[in-house]
Design an enzyme around this catalytic site. Structure first.
Site, short mmCIF file in Angstrom:
data_model
loop_
_atom_site.label_atom_id
_atom_site.label_comp_id
_atom_site.label_asym_id
_atom_site.label_seq_id
_atom_site.Cartn_x
_atom_site.Cartn_y
_atom_site.Cartn_z
N ALA A 108 -9.14 -3.91 -6.66
CA ALA A 108 -8.60 -2.58 -6.90
C ALA A 108 -7.15 -2.62 -7.35
O ALA A 108 -6.78 -2.10 -8.41
CB ALA A 108 -8.76 -1.73 -5.63
N MET A 109 -6.28 -3.25 -6.55
CA MET A 109 -4.87 -3.30 -6.90
C MET A 109 -4.62 -4.17 -8.12
O MET A 109 -3.79 -3.84 -8.99
CB MET A 109 -4.06 -3.81 -5.71
N LYS A 141 5.62 -3.46 7.22
CA LYS A 141 4.23 -3.22 6.82
C LYS A 141 3.28 -4.04 7.68
O LYS A 141 2.20 -3.57 8.07
CB LYS A 141 4.05 -3.56 5.34
#
Length: 313
Positions: free
Chosen positions: A10-11, A188
């Site tokens: 996806a990315m 993150k």
């Protein structure tokens, strides 16, 4: 620039498409045969902010790139963490002495793998706020805006990344230089190191876990271990800010009903997880620095037990 997208899910599809649209020479490298076949046959398809687009971008299986004649200026890494070493081995013939390698993987410590293949001065660590999804093999769903923070690990620092930043920004990827990317990466990682493993083990979305009486205490214990390691690595981590961000994930009106990526990998898709590169990385670094990490150790063991029980591949 001549760009390799190593990991074209996806990315990787988002970055590959946007860099291709900005007139860079892009190739995609991936390991999913059906995804590769569909892109070779019909091009990379994307619902891009509501517009249906198709891009003809060369794509190769990582097992076949050894014979591809392509000398990259930039490699952008989007593999799963446990696939990183194999990918670097496969593309090494396309990585020259001046090739920059931008790592945008989740987790901690990926530079330890990458520096086996390229000098530290060519490694760029990044943290991205872009999002993306796949509607099926060869079809991406790309909505919204995002940004990238990045930092070169060599002595030249920002000067060594100017061309990369310019390339990314020409593609509207909103890149900016960070003087301490490890802080962003650890922040993150704290979110992933709590929500991912806990929701996977407890078979819960983030709101369901957050509404339990013990959620805050568990999260604070795990974050304290991440913070202890971050301090040793000179990463400035604001614990209160991190806890606020994690607890915002509990909100049912925003993202609380979401199941984190590790849950999707293991519970939905029966795939092995990246736990060794999130909580497991804290355990390894704890041993290196002689710091106790019992919560991260136990959560890592629980996730591995769950993988084995479910027969994940």
């Amino acid at each position: 620039m001549k760009v390799i997208i190593a990991g074209a899910g996806a990315m990787g599809s988002r970055f590959g498409l946007m860099l291709h649209q900005a007139k860079n020479e892009v190739i995609l490298v991936d390991g999913w045969p059906e995804h590769i076949d569909n892109i070779k046959k019909d091009g990379l398809k994307a619902n891009f902010n509501g517009e249906e687009v198709v891009a003809q971008i060369p794509i190769y299986h990582q097992n076949e790139v050894a014979s591809v004649d392509f000398s990259a200026d930039l490699v952008i890494l989007f593999t799963k963490a446990m696939q990183l070493d194999a990918m670097m081995k496969e593309i090494k013939n396309m990585v020259g002495t001046n090739t920059k390698v931008l790592c945008l993987l989740n987790g901690i410590g990926h530079e330890d793998v990458i520096k086996k293949y390229v000098p530290l001065s060519n490694i760029i660590l990044g943290n991205t706020m872009w999002t993306a999804g796949l509607e099926g093999p060869g079809k991406a769903k790309l909505f919204g805006n995002g940004s990238i923070d990045l930092q070169n690990l060599g002595e030249d620092g920002r000067d060594a990344t100017e061309e990369v930043i310019a390339c990314l920004n020409k593609a509207n990827l909103n890149a900016k230089y960070s003087g301490n990317i490890l802080s962003s990466i650890y922040k993150k990682a704290c979110v992933n190191g709590t929500m991912n493993g806990l929701c996977t083990i407890l078979d819960s979305n983030m709101a369901g876990f957050g509404e339990t009486d013990v959620a805050d205490a568990i999260v604070e214990s795990i974050v304290s271990e991440f913070a202890a390691i971050a301090k040793m690595e000179k990463a400035d981590l604001n614990i209160e800010e991190v806890l606020t961000q994690i607890k915002s994930c509990y909100n049912r009106e925003t993202i609380g009903l979401h199941h984190p990526s590790m849950y999707q990998d293991l519970i939905i898709n029966n795939r092995l997880t990246e736990i060794d590169y999130i909580n497991g990385a804290i355990v390894r670094k704890g041993k290196q620095y002689n710091i106790e990490t019992p919560y991260c150790s136990f959560l890592t063991q629980l996730v591995h037990a769950k993988e084995q029980i479910l027969g994940a591949k």
